[in-house]
Enzyme design. Structure first.
Site, PDB file in Angstrom:
ATOM      1  N   GLY A  70       2.573-103.591  12.316  1.00 52.37           N
ATOM      2  CA  GLY A  70       2.143-105.163  12.653  1.00 52.37           C
ATOM      3  C   GLY A  70       0.549-105.182  12.215  1.00 52.37           C
ATOM      4  CE  LYS A  71      -0.980-100.978   7.975  1.00 50.82           C
ATOM      5  NZ  LYS A  71       0.298-100.735   8.488  1.00 50.82           N
ATOM      6  CB  THR A  72       0.133-108.229   7.723  1.00 47.05           C
ATOM      7  OG1 THR A  72       0.218-106.819   6.809  1.00 47.05           O
ATOM      8  CG2 THR A  72      -0.145-109.227   6.942  1.00 47.05           C
ATOM      9  N   PRO A  88       3.299 -98.129   8.016  1.00 44.47           N
ATOM     10  CG  PRO A  88       4.064 -97.560   5.801  1.00 44.47           C
ATOM     11  CD  PRO A  88       3.714 -97.099   6.911  1.00 44.47           C
ATOM     12  N   GLY A 103      -2.457 -97.469  10.450  1.00 43.89           N
ATOM     13  CA  GLY A 103      -1.166 -97.379  10.984  1.00 43.89           C
ATOM     14  C   GLY A 103       0.052 -97.445  10.040  1.00 43.89           C
ATOM     15  CD  GLU A 112      27.143 -83.859   9.796  1.00 48.07           C
ATOM     16  OE1 GLU A 112      26.400 -83.513  10.360  1.00 48.07           O
ATOM     17  OE2 GLU A 112      26.942 -83.866   8.478  1.00 48.07           O
TER      18      GLU A 112
HETATM   19  P1  ATP Z   1       2.602-103.048   6.064  1.00 50.26           P
HETATM   20  O1  ATP Z   1       1.571-101.923   5.961  1.00 50.26           O
HETATM   21  O2  ATP Z   1       3.839-102.565   5.281  1.00 50.26           O
HETATM   22  O3  ATP Z   1       1.771-103.984   5.162  1.00 50.26           O
HETATM   23  P2  ATP Z   1       2.006-104.044   8.524  1.00 50.26           P
HETATM   24  O4  ATP Z   1       1.646-102.972   9.511  1.00 50.26           O
HETATM   25  O5  ATP Z   1       1.050-104.970   7.846  1.00 50.26           O
HETATM   26  O6  ATP Z   1       2.976-103.340   7.212  1.00 50.26           O
HETATM   27  P3  ATP Z   1       3.445-106.273   9.110  1.00 50.26           P
HETATM   28  O7  ATP Z   1       3.600-106.803   7.757  1.00 50.26           O
HETATM   29  O8  ATP Z   1       2.371-106.670  10.113  1.00 50.26           O
HETATM   30  O9  ATP Z   1       3.385-104.747   9.144  1.00 50.26           O
HETATM   31  O10 ATP Z   1       4.578-106.412  10.122  1.00 50.26           O
HETATM   32  C1  ATP Z   1       5.957-106.700   9.577  1.00 50.26           C
HETATM   33  C2  ATP Z   1       6.943-107.471  10.472  1.00 50.26           C
HETATM   34  O11 ATP Z   1       7.133-106.656  11.705  1.00 50.26           O
HETATM   35  C3  ATP Z   1       6.042-108.562  11.035  1.00 50.26           C
HETATM   36  O12 ATP Z   1       6.279-109.753  10.294  1.00 50.26           O
HETATM   37  C4  ATP Z   1       6.783-108.825  12.551  1.00 50.26           C
HETATM   38  O13 ATP Z   1       8.035-109.568  12.301  1.00 50.26           O
HETATM   39  C5  ATP Z   1       7.247-107.188  12.915  1.00 50.26           C
HETATM   40  N1  ATP Z   1       6.332-106.720  13.817  1.00 50.26           N
HETATM   41  C6  ATP Z   1       5.823-105.293  13.461  1.00 50.26           C
HETATM   42  N2  ATP Z   1       4.897-105.375  14.774  1.00 50.26           N
HETATM   43  C7  ATP Z   1       5.245-106.230  15.612  1.00 50.26           C
HETATM   44  C8  ATP Z   1       4.751-106.481  16.964  1.00 50.26           C
HETATM   45  N3  ATP Z   1       3.960-105.639  17.618  1.00 50.26           N
HETATM   46  N4  ATP Z   1       5.286-107.642  17.598  1.00 50.26           N
HETATM   47  C9  ATP Z   1       6.269-108.257  17.020  1.00 50.26           C
HETATM   48  N5  ATP Z   1       6.563-108.070  15.531  1.00 50.26           N
HETATM   49  C10 ATP Z   1       6.075-107.030  15.079  1.00 50.26           C
END
Ligand code: ATP
Length: 610
Positions: free
Chosen positions: A224-226, A221, A219, A441
């Site tokens: 919300g993967k982490t 960046p 997905g 514009e």
């Molecule tokens: P990266 O690839 O940059 O590591 P990631 O996909 O792991 O990004 P996260 O670090 O999980 O993204 O998400 C960053 C922040 O965005 C989270 O700490 C949260 O605050 C918010 N967020 C992302 N997705 C959601 C969701 N589905 N619901 C609630 N908060 C979300």
């Protein structure tokens, strides 16, 4: 001049241990420099006036100007006392002697045979002085060795192997639950069985069930993967060990592999638990046969594969990994027993965005008329992280504007700040530039009004924002899965509207269109090489990993792509000019209104067409 949305790609802060190592290293380097400086200056200071060249000493002995010569065994220099008045110590000089043995024999002869009146003293070596001298001279080397050890440690030999949440060392658990994730319901459903397995592994093992070893989350960046990986650990109540792919890649060969080994060893001791490897593409990209850093990468990846294969079925460690570049990954990673389950984490849809906004609105004060559904409508394509950022920015803007609650205006400004950058009202702009921006514009806005597939104009402004001199914002009214060829062609026409207006109205073109041209050329290129939308080339994909592969298509096809890109752009530019030429009066009116007010709303814009 609209800028692409910024991606929330912040680096995570270093943890305390790493910072301490950095501080120690810097301290050590400073110590090294200081000790070298002390050594250098102490051996230099005052020594020049106390030194006497050997040839001069010989002359002075012959002229009977020397009273005493002191030799310390093992030393290559002698201390001589000159004849004369004053304190003895002031008459002392040090002389570096090329061969002490030969000098001693020569001077003895002078005393014995020629009757020279020189007092000869032979001293044994002072053991304390000898040791301190040795230590002092070895100090820089010792410090250098210590520094090397420190760097090695920092690079991973004894260093970090993942940040632990909820371990027995008393570290805090992730504290994230599925309820903290808005949307992503299907993904959560798919992962719930992993939670159950981590909670009661024995039930599954007794049944002979094989649980996936690795799960790959794809997905953009900020989707919300982490967060979802942490929530699995939070729901199951197991430790979460997290490490980023880039942390494995090191300067010294072999250390990446050693870190992988350490990470897995640590996890096995903590089982049941979760290992989370963010940005796995940094180590998991396709192996090559090249040398240097790539070989190091290959070693790290090989070690990861070995570790994943080497798990015992009874070892309840689940490896989750995240990437936003799945196409980069080595196919070996995706084989059964490794990351054999892949889950795509999409950017949220309309409802998902509304729910994420609502979730992040907790603990914030909003005006009663704030409507999250309508904000969600205006933020198509935003990720969860960007939406969280919008609300945070709007809270900051509300505070700065001394509002008692966050208003719709604060939120709209936050969205603009994130998409096009901060408004720069104080920048001084010449009238000539203002006029050029106004026509540019107005050109985008008027042209897009005549293109059925393009969304309505939301706001046109000539106040600089971020890097753009002005911007035209469009409404986003639906989440689209597919984009038609007509839509892409018309998008290119709208993009060329800015340059076309400059040309038609002012008979001048400017650098202001550079971003538009870049985006339009990108669309044309993708239409031909990715989406197979060109009639003469047909539905073929020219998307290749290695430019070398393009050779199989032959030069004729490659030339044709170049020609067709040009044709598409030329057509878009001509269409935009044609639309504007037929509607010069409206273009003039919109540009004048912009020069007067600097910003016009969608309603004001629509008035010109009535
Ligand atoms: P990266 O690839 O940059 O590591 P990631 O996909 O792991 O990004 P996260 O670090 O999980 O993204 O998400 C960053 C922040 O965005 C989270 O700490 C949260 O605050 C918010 N967020 C992302 N997705 C959601 C969701 N589905 N619901 C609630 N908060 C979300």
């Amino acid at each position: 001049m609209k800028k692409d949305q910024k991606q929330n790609n912040e680096k995570k802060p270093k943890d305390k241990g790493e910072l301490r190592t950095y501080a120690l290293t810097i301290g050590l380097i400073l110590c090294l420099i200081a000790s070298i400086a002390v050594y250098y200056f102490s051996s230099k200071s005052g020594s020049e006036e106390r030194e006497l060249p050997f040839t001069e000493l010989i002359g002075m002995i012959n002229e009977d100007k020397i009273e005493k010569i002191e030799m310390t065994s093992g030393s290559s220099s002698v201390t001589v006392t000159l004849k004369g008045e004053g304190e003895e110590t002031e008459r002392e000089k040090t002389v570096l002697v090329p061969s002490i043995q030969a000098f001693m024999e020569w001077i003895q002869e002078k005393v014995d045979k020629e009757g020279k009146q020189i007092e000869l003293i032979q001293k044994p070596v002072n053991p304390i002085l000898r040791i301190s001298d040795t230590i002092f001279s070895l100090l820089p080397t010792l410090l250098l060795i210590a520094l090397m050890i420190m760097i090695f440690k920092m690079q991973g030999l004894g260093g970090d192997s993942g940040k632990v949440y909820g371990g027995e060392d008393g570290s805090k658990p992730t504290g994230v639950k599925f309820d903290d994730i808005a949307g992503l319901d299907e993904e959560k459903d798919e992962l719930i069985e992993i939670v159950d397995f981590l909670k009661k592994p024995n039930a599954y093992l007794e049944m002979g069930a094989k649980i996936p070893r690795g799960i790959l989350l794809y997905g953009k960046p900020g989707t919300g993967k982490t967060l979802i990986a942490k929530a699995i650990a939070g729901e199951a109540g197991v430790p979460f060990i997290s490490m980023s792919g880039s942390e494995f890649i090191e300067m010294f060969a072999g250390l990446g592999a050693s870190r992988v080994r350490k990470l897995f060893d640590k996890a096995k001791k903590m089982a049941p638990c979760i290992i989370f490897i963010d940005e796995i593409d940094a180590i998991g990209s396709r192996r090559t046969s090249n040398s240097g850093s790539e070989t190091e990468n290959n070693q790290t990846l090989n070690q990861l594969l070995v570790e994943m294969d080497g798990f015992d079925t009874s070892e309840t460690v689940i490896v989750l990994a995240a990437t936003n570049r799945p196409e980069m990954l080595d196919k070996a990673l995706l084989r059964p027993g490794r990351f054999d389950r892949q889950i795509t984490i999409p950017a949220p849809d309309l409802l998902g965005r509304e729910n994420i906004l609502k979730l992040h609105s907790r603990n914030k004060k909003f005006a009663p008329d704030v409507d999250f559904r309508s904000i969600a409508g205006d933020t198509a394509g935003f990720t969860g992280a960007e939406l969280a950022n919008v609300l945070n920015e709007s809270a900051i803007l509300a505070t700065r504007n001394r509002h008692s609650q966050i208003t719709n205006e604060d939120i709209e400004n936050a969205v603009k700040k994130i998409t096009v950058g901060l408004e720069k009202t104080n920048r001084v702009i010449s009238d000539k530039d203002k006029k050029l921006t106004a026509y540019h514009e107005a050109g985008h806005a008027v042209v897009s009004k005549f293109l059925p597939t393009q969304t309505d104009v939301k706001e046109v402004s000539i106040i600089p924002r971020g890097l753009a001199g002005g911007y035209t914002m469009y409404k986003t009214n639906e989440d689209k899965f597919y984009v038609s060829k007509t839509e892409l062609l018309e998008k290119m026409v709208a993009l060329m509207g800015g340059r076309a207006a400059e040309k038609i109205a002012l008979n001048e073109i400017s650098t202001g269109a550079s971003n538009d041209i870049e985006v339009a050329t990108g669309i044309a290129k993708d239409m031909l090489t990715v989406y197979g939308m060109d009639d003469s080339l047909g539905p073929i994909s020219l998307k290749v990993d290695d430019p070398y592969e393009l050779q199989i298509f032959g030069e004729k096809i490659i030339d044709e792509v170049g020609n067709q890109i040009q044709v598409l752009i030329d057509n878009a530019y001509l269409t935009a000019q044609k639309i504007l030429a037929e509607n010069m009066d409206i273009l003039d009116k919109v540009a004048k209104a912009l020069l007067e007010k600097e910003k016009i709303s969608s309603e004001e814009f629509e008035e010109f067409f009535k």
